[in-house]
Design a protein around this motif. Structure first.
Motif, mmCIF file in Angstrom:
data_model
loop_
_atom_site.group_PDB
_atom_site.id
_atom_site.type_symbol
_atom_site.label_atom_id
_atom_site.label_comp_id
_atom_site.label_asym_id
_atom_site.label_seq_id
_atom_site.Cartn_x
_atom_site.Cartn_y
_atom_site.Cartn_z
ATOM 1 N N LYS A 1 64.578 50.179 -84.436
ATOM 2 C CA LYS A 1 65.599 50.085 -85.478
ATOM 3 C C LYS A 1 66.809 49.338 -84.926
ATOM 4 N N ASP A 2 67.307 48.397 -85.693
ATOM 5 C CA ASP A 2 68.475 47.612 -85.289
ATOM 6 C C ASP A 2 68.307 47.055 -83.872
ATOM 7 N N PRO A 3 67.269 46.239 -83.646
ATOM 8 C CA PRO A 3 67.041 45.708 -82.297
ATOM 9 C C PRO A 3 68.202 44.807 -81.851
ATOM 10 N N PRO A 4 68.364 44.702 -80.518
ATOM 11 C CA PRO A 4 69.440 43.853 -79.994
ATOM 12 C C PRO A 4 69.148 42.376 -80.248
ATOM 13 N N ALA A 5 70.183 41.568 -80.145
ATOM 14 C CA ALA A 5 69.997 40.118 -80.189
ATOM 15 C C ALA A 5 69.060 39.727 -79.044
ATOM 16 N N ARG A 6 68.370 38.601 -79.209
ATOM 17 C CA ARG A 6 67.368 38.243 -78.202
ATOM 18 C C ARG A 6 66.996 36.781 -78.330
ATOM 19 N N PHE A 7 66.563 36.216 -77.216
ATOM 20 C CA PHE A 7 65.843 34.954 -77.301
ATOM 21 C C PHE A 7 64.582 35.086 -76.470
ATOM 22 N N CYS A 8 63.616 34.245 -76.774
ATOM 23 C CA CYS A 8 62.348 34.235 -76.045
ATOM 24 C C CYS A 8 61.957 32.782 -75.834
ATOM 25 N N ILE A 9 61.712 32.438 -74.575
ATOM 26 C CA ILE A 9 61.303 31.076 -74.256
ATOM 27 C C ILE A 9 60.090 31.094 -73.335
ATOM 28 N N ARG A 10 59.393 29.972 -73.281
ATOM 29 C CA ARG A 10 58.312 29.787 -72.331
ATOM 30 C C ARG A 10 58.926 29.283 -71.038
ATOM 31 N N ALA A 11 58.479 29.856 -69.925
ATOM 32 C CA ALA A 11 59.022 29.444 -68.624
ATOM 33 C C ALA A 11 57.993 29.694 -67.531
ATOM 34 N N ASP A 12 58.060 28.881 -66.502
ATOM 35 C CA ASP A 12 57.282 29.163 -65.306
ATOM 36 C C ASP A 12 57.976 30.310 -64.588
ATOM 37 N N LEU A 13 57.234 31.376 -64.327
ATOM 38 C CA LEU A 13 57.812 32.536 -63.657
ATOM 39 C C LEU A 13 57.566 32.441 -62.156
ATOM 40 N N VAL A 14 58.223 33.303 -61.396
ATOM 41 C CA VAL A 14 58.247 33.197 -59.935
ATOM 42 C C VAL A 14 56.854 33.317 -59.298
ATOM 43 N N ARG A 15 55.943 34.033 -59.946
ATOM 44 C CA ARG A 15 54.559 34.130 -59.475
ATOM 45 C C ARG A 15 53.622 33.899 -60.654
ATOM 46 N N PRO A 16 52.496 33.241 -60.431
ATOM 47 C CA PRO A 16 51.601 32.933 -61.551
ATOM 48 C C PRO A 16 50.999 34.164 -62.236
ATOM 49 N N GLU A 17 50.923 35.288 -61.553
ATOM 50 C CA GLU A 17 50.362 36.495 -62.169
ATOM 51 C C GLU A 17 51.365 37.213 -63.074
ATOM 52 N N PHE A 18 52.632 36.811 -63.023
ATOM 53 C CA PHE A 18 53.642 37.382 -63.896
ATOM 54 C C PHE A 18 53.564 36.673 -65.253
ATOM 55 N N LEU A 19 53.356 37.445 -66.305
ATOM 56 C CA LEU A 19 53.216 36.879 -67.646
ATOM 57 C C LEU A 19 54.499 36.961 -68.457
ATOM 58 N N VAL A 20 55.403 37.880 -68.076
ATOM 59 C CA VAL A 20 56.641 38.093 -68.816
ATOM 60 C C VAL A 20 57.736 38.565 -67.860
ATOM 61 N N GLU A 21 58.953 38.205 -68.174
ATOM 62 C CA GLU A 21 60.132 38.688 -67.451
ATOM 63 C C GLU A 21 61.191 38.992 -68.503
ATOM 64 N N ILE A 22 61.888 40.113 -68.339
ATOM 65 C CA ILE A 22 62.900 40.504 -69.318
ATOM 66 C C ILE A 22 64.234 40.760 -68.614
ATOM 67 N N ILE A 23 65.284 40.207 -69.184
ATOM 68 C CA ILE A 23 66.646 40.373 -68.698
ATOM 69 C C ILE A 23 67.413 41.084 -69.818
ATOM 70 N N ALA A 24 68.209 42.090 -69.492
ATOM 71 C CA ALA A 24 68.918 42.859 -70.518
ATOM 72 C C ALA A 24 70.408 42.941 -70.219
ATOM 73 N N THR A 25 71.181 43.017 -71.287
ATOM 74 C CA THR A 25 72.609 43.256 -71.194
ATOM 75 C C THR A 25 72.928 44.436 -72.107
ATOM 76 N N ALA A 26 73.613 45.429 -71.554
ATOM 77 C CA ALA A 26 73.982 46.618 -72.322
ATOM 78 C C ALA A 26 75.502 46.779 -72.305
ATOM 79 N N HIS A 27 76.012 47.382 -73.346
ATOM 80 C CA HIS A 27 77.437 47.670 -73.429
ATOM 81 C C HIS A 27 77.614 49.158 -73.675
ATOM 82 N N VAL A 28 78.418 49.789 -72.825
ATOM 83 C CA VAL A 28 78.635 51.241 -72.910
ATOM 84 C C VAL A 28 80.136 51.477 -72.989
ATOM 85 N N SER A 29 80.580 52.080 -74.064
ATOM 86 C CA SER A 29 82.002 52.420 -74.178
ATOM 87 C C SER A 29 82.303 53.609 -73.285
#
Length: 130
Positions: free
Chosen positions: A99-127
């Motif tokens: 519900k109400d997912p965060p903003a996001r982008f998704c791109i194709r990229a060569d990752l640091v190792r060929p066996e890695f299929l996905v990498e996720i980076i997150a930013t959170a805000h906590v008052s």
């Protein structure tokens, strides 16, 4: 502004000179999360859904170590090795942000190792309370 490095218990070892996360004020920056376990071994070989699930669980544990949660995530960056994995990644992703997912982008990229299929980076805000 002071910054705090966040390293949760049983965190996978970084593959380079970086911390799993850094908190600066009310913002938590979670570095690129990869599909590795606490010993640095691959999780979900050839399975983007398993890798996505593992990475989101790691992000969850990093945020919990900073007294935050996935509900505090405001922005995610998703890197896929192959865009044909987009639907499978999204099927798992939406269960973590139903519900109400965060903003996001998704791109194709060569990752640091060929066996890695996905990498996720997150930013959170906590008052801060007080």
């Amino acid at each position: 502004m002071a910054r705090q490095v966040i390293i949760p218990k049983n965190s996978p070892p970084p593959l380079g000179p970086y911390s799993p996360a850094t908190r600066a004020g009310d913002t938590i920056y979670v570095g690129g999360v990869l599909p590795t376990d606490a010993e640095g071994k691959l999780v979900g070989d050839g399975d983007v859904a398993a890798q996505t699930r593992h990475e989101l669980e790691l992000i969850k544990s990093v945020l919990e170590a900073a007294d935050a949660s996935l509900d505090d995530v405001v922005f995610n960056q998703v890197l896929l090795r192959d865009m044909s994995d987009y639907a499978a990644m999204n099927a798992v992703y939406r269960t973590y942000f139903p519900k109400d997912p965060p903003a996001r982008f998704c791109i194709r990229a060569d990752l640091v190792r060929p066996e890695f299929l996905v990498e996720i980076i997150a930013t959170a805000h906590v008052s801060r309370q007080g």
